[in-house]
Enzyme design. Structure first.
Site, mmCIF file in Angstrom:
data_model
loop_
_atom_site.group_PDB
_atom_site.id
_atom_site.type_symbol
_atom_site.label_atom_id
_atom_site.label_comp_id
_atom_site.label_asym_id
_atom_site.label_seq_id
_atom_site.Cartn_x
_atom_site.Cartn_y
_atom_site.Cartn_z
ATOM 1 N N LYS A 115 35.859 47.100 42.978
ATOM 2 C CA LYS A 115 35.433 45.834 43.592
ATOM 3 C C LYS A 115 33.998 45.886 44.090
ATOM 4 O O LYS A 115 33.296 44.884 44.068
ATOM 5 C CB LYS A 115 36.375 45.438 44.734
ATOM 6 N N LYS A 217 43.624 45.107 33.371
ATOM 7 C CA LYS A 217 44.750 44.450 34.052
ATOM 8 C C LYS A 217 44.497 42.948 34.192
ATOM 9 O O LYS A 217 43.345 42.514 34.309
ATOM 10 C CB LYS A 217 44.996 45.205 35.344
ATOM 11 N N LYS A 220 42.978 38.081 39.144
ATOM 12 C CA LYS A 220 42.558 36.765 39.646
ATOM 13 C C LYS A 220 41.076 36.547 39.406
ATOM 14 O O LYS A 220 40.618 35.408 39.316
ATOM 15 C CB LYS A 220 42.817 36.681 41.153
#
Ligand code: TYM
Length: 356
Positions: A115, A217, A220
């Site tokens: 992230k 994966k 969102k």
């Protein structure tokens, strides 16, 4: 093994684009666990702001995750459904855990590395300490079981490390205050305050992959809308996304071994299995030898059949803010009653004055 009564806790971030991976990897399991356990399900809004959130969208997303919980079948009259920021004990316990966890432990978290990206200097401090807040979510309720997707496994290991270090650092004090419960750590029997939580991870949808790239994966934040099925997608959109899903040119194999090195095929078969409550072997028993031209429409129909009613109910619930907000207020009050006791114990264990 611990003798603390079994309790389930899990959380979902209100960051928009709630997708099929969130549903099959987590929420569907939350629903099933209600039959056998006391459950606490949390909309983790404090976690959401570790990256920038527009305030109006955040409110909408908090209500959307709550609506998804209820529409999927979580019963807020029997279990606790609430949003994290209404129970300030989470943030307080997280502070104590920030002082228990080590920099090195947090530096190894792969989710932070992903992230934060290349420019770690610009990541928020909250993003770095995200896992200590997650440990606090779980341990505020001394939860013993946490259903999550596979991507959260490392965070749950860290939660156990924090619980274990706390129990160990304060073992004399815990014994003195008679707050310990017997639990097994490896081969040893010890008395600790926080349980060593067990993750519940597994099944064919523990790691749902992107529809555009079977090695990434489903997420969102993927810039491509085509990479994920969003819970509120309509039937046409779901059909279109599956039609465009990346695949290889071969027919489906008849045996599981045939899915090896075929990540996209493996993912779609896993999705079919999870949506129909069976396993990949049974899906291949039915579709082995079929081309994707046959399998994809069958998968899309199944997804519409399972997700459609949930999406309709979510829309209906989201039209009624008063109702959703009342569920969260009521759940938060129940959560707070448990959280207060844990915080008072923790403060006393640590040696603060005036905890009770
Ligand atoms: P979040 O909001 O990213 O995701 C919510 C749940 O969905 C699972 N999940 C997936 N499962 C399968 N395939 C996927 N592609 C996929 N993507 C997401 C996640 O594993 C998760 O179970 N850190 C957590 C939120 C959290 C939490 C907690 C969870 C905060 N505190 C305490 C458990 C206990 C998160 O970011 O989830």
């Amino acid at each position: 093994m611990t003798t603390i009564p079994e309790r389930v806790f899990s959380g979902v971030q209100p960051t928009g684009n709630l997708h099929l991976g969130n549903y099959l990897g987590a929420i569907k399991k939350f629903v099933a666990l209600q039959e056998s356990h006391d459950c606490i399900y949390c909309v983790v809004d404090l976690h959401a702001i570790t990256v920038w959130q527009d305030p109006a969208e955040l409110q909408q997303n908090i209500r959307e995750v709550t609506a998804a919980f209820i529409a999927s079948g979580i019963d807020p009259t029997k279990h606790i459904v609430f949003n994290q920021s209404q129970v300030s004990e989470h943030a307080e316990l997280a502070w104590v855990f920030n002082c228990v966890a080590r920099m090195g432990w947090l530096s190894r978290m792969t989710q932070f590395k992903e992230k934060a990206g290349k420019d770690r200097e610009k990541a928020s401090v909250g993003l770095f300490s995200y896992p200590t807040l997650m440990a606090s979510d779980i341990l505020t309720y001394r939860a013993t079981h946490v259903p999550v997707g596979e991507d959260q496994k490392q965070h749950l290991e860290l939660t156990r490390d924090i619980a274990q270090k706390f129990n160990n650092d304060y073992s004399d004090r815990i014994a003195q205050l008679d707050l310990g419960v017997p639990m097994q750590v490896g081969d040893e029997h010890v008395n600790g305050y926080f349980p060593l939580t067990e993750p519940i991870i597994g099944g064919p949808a523990a790691r749902v992959m992107s529809l555009r790239d079977g090695t990434k994966k489903m997420s969102k934040s993927d810039p491509s809308d085509l990479s994920r099925i969003v819970m509120t997608d309509d039937a046409d959109t779901i059909a279109k996304k599956f039609k465009k899903a990346k695949t290889d040119p071969d027919a489906l194999p008849s045996e599981i071994e045939g899915l090896k090195d075929r990540p996209e095929a493996d993912n779609l078969v896993g999705l079919y299995a999870a949506l129909s409550d069976t396993d990949k072997a049974s899906v291949l028993g039915e579709f082995g030898g079929a081309q994707f031209g046959t399998f994809k429409p069958a998968l899309a129909d199944l997804a519409v059949d399972r997700i459609g009613p949930i999406a309709n109910e979510m829309r209906r619930l989201m039209d009624d803010h008063t109702h959703i907000d009342a569920i969260l207020a009521d759940g938060s009050e129940q959560a707070r009653a448990i959280a207060r006791k844990t915080l008072a114990d923790t403060k006393e264990i640590v040696g603060f004055i005036g905890a009770r």
